[in-house]
Write a protein that holds these residues in place. Sequence first.
Motif, PDB file in Angstrom:
ATOM      1  N   PRO A  82       0.945  -1.246  -0.120  1.00  0.00           N
ATOM      2  CA  PRO A  82      -0.034   0.165   0.091  1.00  0.00           C
ATOM      3  C   PRO A  82       0.724   1.392   0.260  1.00  0.00           C
ATOM      4  CG  PRO A  82      -0.124  -1.064   2.233  1.00  0.00           C
ATOM      5  CD  PRO A  82       0.739  -1.718   1.295  1.00  0.00           C
ATOM      6  N   THR A  83       1.781   1.461  -1.091  1.00  0.00           N
ATOM      7  CA  THR A  83       2.546   2.695  -1.206  1.00  0.00           C
ATOM      8  C   THR A  83       2.108   3.185  -2.385  1.00  0.00           C
ATOM      9  OG1 THR A  83       4.445   1.410  -2.162  1.00  0.00           O
ATOM     10  CG2 THR A  83       4.352   1.581   0.220  1.00  0.00           C
ATOM     11  N   LYS A  84       2.545   4.624  -2.582  1.00  0.00           N
ATOM     12  CA  LYS A  84       1.826   5.157  -3.909  1.00  0.00           C
ATOM     13  C   LYS A  84       2.981   4.792  -5.186  1.00  0.00           C
ATOM     14  CE  LYS A  84       0.592   9.409  -1.730  1.00  0.00           C
ATOM     15  NZ  LYS A  84       0.728  10.825  -1.549  1.00  0.00           N
ATOM     16  N   GLU A  85       4.035   4.387  -4.753  1.00  0.00           N
ATOM     17  CA  GLU A  85       5.049   4.058  -5.807  1.00  0.00           C
ATOM     18  C   GLU A  85       4.608   2.341  -6.282  1.00  0.00           C
ATOM     19  OE1 GLU A  85       5.956   4.983  -2.797  1.00  0.00           O
ATOM     20  OE2 GLU A  85       6.828   6.986  -3.569  1.00  0.00           O
ATOM     21  N   ASP A  86       4.281   1.478  -5.320  1.00  0.00           N
ATOM     22  CA  ASP A  86       3.760   0.020  -5.771  1.00  0.00           C
ATOM     23  C   ASP A  86       2.366   0.172  -6.320  1.00  0.00           C
ATOM     24  OD1 ASP A  86       4.926  -2.301  -5.998  1.00  0.00           O
ATOM     25  OD2 ASP A  86       3.478  -2.991  -4.461  1.00  0.00           O
ATOM     26  N   VAL A  87       1.486   0.992  -5.784  1.00  0.00           N
ATOM     27  CA  VAL A  87       0.267   0.813  -6.557  1.00  0.00           C
ATOM     28  C   VAL A  87       0.067   1.278  -7.896  1.00  0.00           C
ATOM     29  CG1 VAL A  87      -1.132   1.046  -4.372  1.00  0.00           C
ATOM     30  CG2 VAL A  87      -0.412   3.316  -5.641  1.00  0.00           C
ATOM     31  N   MET A 100      -4.244   0.946 -12.852  1.00  0.00           N
ATOM     32  CA  MET A 100      -4.152   1.608 -13.888  1.00  0.00           C
ATOM     33  C   MET A 100      -4.877   2.967 -13.767  1.00  0.00           C
ATOM     34  SD  MET A 100      -4.878  -0.908 -17.266  1.00  0.00           S
ATOM     35  CE  MET A 100      -4.371  -2.529 -17.189  1.00  0.00           C
ATOM     36  N   LEU A 101      -5.732   3.017 -12.891  1.00  0.00           N
ATOM     37  CA  LEU A 101      -6.476   4.104 -12.524  1.00  0.00           C
ATOM     38  C   LEU A 101      -6.239   4.919 -11.006  1.00  0.00           C
ATOM     39  CD1 LEU A 101      -9.950   3.017 -14.249  1.00  0.00           C
ATOM     40  CD2 LEU A 101      -8.346   4.530 -15.067  1.00  0.00           C
ATOM     41  N   GLU A 102      -6.508   6.125 -11.126  1.00  0.00           N
ATOM     42  CA  GLU A 102      -5.909   6.725  -9.924  1.00  0.00           C
ATOM     43  C   GLU A 102      -7.096   6.374  -8.463  1.00  0.00           C
ATOM     44  OE1 GLU A 102      -3.657   8.655  -8.817  1.00  0.00           O
ATOM     45  OE2 GLU A 102      -2.598   8.820 -10.921  1.00  0.00           O
ATOM     46  N   PHE A 103      -8.438   6.428  -8.919  1.00  0.00           N
ATOM     47  CA  PHE A 103      -9.102   6.043  -7.803  1.00  0.00           C
ATOM     48  C   PHE A 103      -9.057   4.730  -6.997  1.00  0.00           C
ATOM     49  CE2 PHE A 103     -13.194   4.711  -5.626  1.00  0.00           C
ATOM     50  CZ  PHE A 103     -13.439   5.774  -4.760  1.00  0.00           C
ATOM     51  N   ASP A 104      -8.567   3.731  -8.076  1.00  0.00           N
ATOM     52  CA  ASP A 104      -8.236   2.224  -7.751  1.00  0.00           C
ATOM     53  C   ASP A 104      -6.927   2.123  -6.670  1.00  0.00           C
ATOM     54  OD1 ASP A 104     -10.541   1.062  -8.960  1.00  0.00           O
ATOM     55  OD2 ASP A 104      -9.542   0.988 -10.799  1.00  0.00           O
ATOM     56  N   ARG A 105      -6.259   2.961  -7.182  1.00  0.00           N
ATOM     57  CA  ARG A 105      -4.855   3.307  -6.310  1.00  0.00           C
ATOM     58  C   ARG A 105      -5.238   3.680  -4.818  1.00  0.00           C
ATOM     59  NH1 ARG A 105      -1.246   5.884 -11.251  1.00  0.00           N
ATOM     60  NH2 ARG A 105      -1.325   4.175 -12.623  1.00  0.00           N
ATOM     61  N   ALA A 106      -6.039   4.717  -4.695  1.00  0.00           N
ATOM     62  CA  ALA A 106      -6.472   5.389  -3.437  1.00  0.00           C
ATOM     63  C   ALA A 106      -7.045   4.529  -2.585  1.00  0.00           C
ATOM     64  CB  ALA A 106      -7.179   6.670  -3.842  1.00  0.00           C
ATOM     65  N   ALA A 107      -8.221   3.636  -3.207  1.00  0.00           N
ATOM     66  CA  ALA A 107      -9.068   2.943  -2.668  1.00  0.00           C
ATOM     67  C   ALA A 107      -8.447   1.616  -2.052  1.00  0.00           C
ATOM     68  CB  ALA A 107     -10.149   2.425  -3.573  1.00  0.00           C
ATOM     69  N   PHE A 108      -7.238   1.250  -2.886  1.00  0.00           N
ATOM     70  CA  PHE A 108      -6.444  -0.150  -2.373  1.00  0.00           C
ATOM     71  C   PHE A 108      -5.601   0.407  -1.117  1.00  0.00           C
ATOM     72  CE2 PHE A 108      -2.660  -2.319  -2.202  1.00  0.00           C
ATOM     73  CZ  PHE A 108      -2.864  -3.681  -2.134  1.00  0.00           C
ATOM     74  N   ILE A 109      -5.139   1.712  -1.107  1.00  0.00           N
ATOM     75  CA  ILE A 109      -4.386   2.160  -0.036  1.00  0.00           C
ATOM     76  C   ILE A 109      -5.237   2.462   1.417  1.00  0.00           C
ATOM     77  CG2 ILE A 109      -2.904   4.165   0.937  1.00  0.00           C
ATOM     78  CD1 ILE A 109      -1.720   4.460  -1.851  1.00  0.00           C
TER      79      ILE A 109
END
Length: 600
Positions: free
Chosen positions: A440-445, A450-459
């Motif tokens: 759950p890091t900005k680099e690894d997500v 591929m999409l910003e919201f999916d990255r934020a939701a995962f973190i």
Amino acid sequence: MELSQLTMRDYMNSELSKQKMSPIKLQFQLCMNHLSLCIYIQKKKKTVSYRNSSFSLNSPMAGVFSTLKPTTISSSSFLFQSSSVFASRLLYLLTIISLSLAAFAFVLQWRGGLPDPSSRWIPEDDPDKFRGVGGSKPVRVSSSSSGCEDILGQSRTPSFPYFRDWKFNSGSSSSESELRPKISITTSTSAGLEQILPWMFYHKVIGITNFFLFVEGKAASPNVSKVLKSIPGVRVIYRTKELEDVQAKSRIWNETWLAGFFYQPCNHELFVKQTLNMEMAIVMAREAGVDWIIHLDTDELIHPAGTSEYSLRRLLADLPKDVDMVIFPNYESSVETDDVKEPFSEVSMFKKNYDHLTKETYFGNYKEATRGNPNYFLTYGNGKSAARVQDHLRPNGAHRWHNYMKSPKEIKLEEAAVLHYTYPKFSDLTSRRDRCGCKPTKEDVKRCFMLEFDRAAFIIASTLTEEEMLRWYREHVVWTDKTLIRKLIKKGILTRIYTPMAIIQGLKESGIFVSVIASAHRDIIKEESLSSTGNRNASTYPHITDTFPRKMGRILEPQATTRKFLEFSGTDRPAIPPESPPGMDGILTYTKYLLNNSSS
């Protein structure tokens, strides 16, 4: 006089209680009494009229009265006779109407001549096929049937007549096989029956005939997959080692248009898997005689707006013959509560796609519609597509199709859309997190999503407590501001769509979901009893040759042929990934455009 002092309802209730008459017989008796009363009144009026005329002609004082008030007597007699004629005609008309209504009601409830409408819901050969209709007890399936009967259960009374005499065994009869065009959907899913069955039968209603389901996880379990296989028109393909070996020899691995997504985790891996499954589905579609093929996820519904019959078959049949691909812009669900259990039956509000809005509306309301999220849509905004099945067809990622030998002619629909139910349940946060092993890091997500919201939701799902997750979910996903909702609906950003909800609710009330599960469960018991003396150590998944077409080798082109197409770079279009709608850069470009136009 007693009749005139009572209302019709009081009189009927009193007569029903006294004589225990049926409502139909009582209504008929009232009509006959009414008619007799009218005839009696008419006779009395004629008698009174005759006596008045006799008095005026034969009375000794007739001349005196005629001399004194000739005009008054004449006008009164005329008005009296006119009102009597009008009243009698009105009474006759009301009597005829009452008799007609009574006769019509009697015919409708007459059991001897017309069939009972509710009986049309129950097949004659199997009265238990549609449980829950006519007061029958609902089918109870054991816990081994995936526990979906409570979610997919039906009401005890049918209330959606659209499904009367409906046959869901698409493709099994000659009359249905002649319907054109034949349309198929291919999907890669790990969902359960509570999601797949409503999704599947909804699309059967709007015209889909064939389903190619590439299943894994929960969808590949025996209790789920055997139910799916029992449905006509459905083909189930398991994700086994044999399948992966076949796909490893696909020509796609030797080409460049998908290479940018190879050997990456999470969403990239899913994207490649979907594309390889789409390639196989093309071969299956051709063998099944299918005319159109669509790739769709099980959290998406096609909304064929703009057709008179709400029919995808009608929509595609009306297209010009030279159209190769149809693009359905996607709408995104906008949930209004954080406790949604059945998105297809509970969610009716959607955010429109950029392609179905004017630039003024889109960019003018972009900030309010985004609500602090990274983009206008939470996830993708480039829609899904349907392709005409033809030679040299290939997938171009999960959202588009392409052709090895030409640039396909495509059109984008102005009204029809794909309804994407995006994060409709709070549990979707954790379920997506559990499917991915990234940090759950900005680099690894960025490597995983591929999409910003999916990255934020995962973190968020990986680092916060459940209470904090729920607060974040309410702020970024749930629409609670009623004033803002009304404003954006008025502007056209948000819209209400009820047709899919009504269709799926009607399907549930018809009992088809529970019926399918119960039927498959009986078949499972029979198979277990027959195989009890056989090999109990057999694989729970069928062999690859049981699910793959015999001619699947056609997708495994020789290496020389592959290189030949690699050199044909004129149509070698890169795969189209999920893309967000225009964002802040688009707003700046549009602002500059407006400024230039105003200055000129």
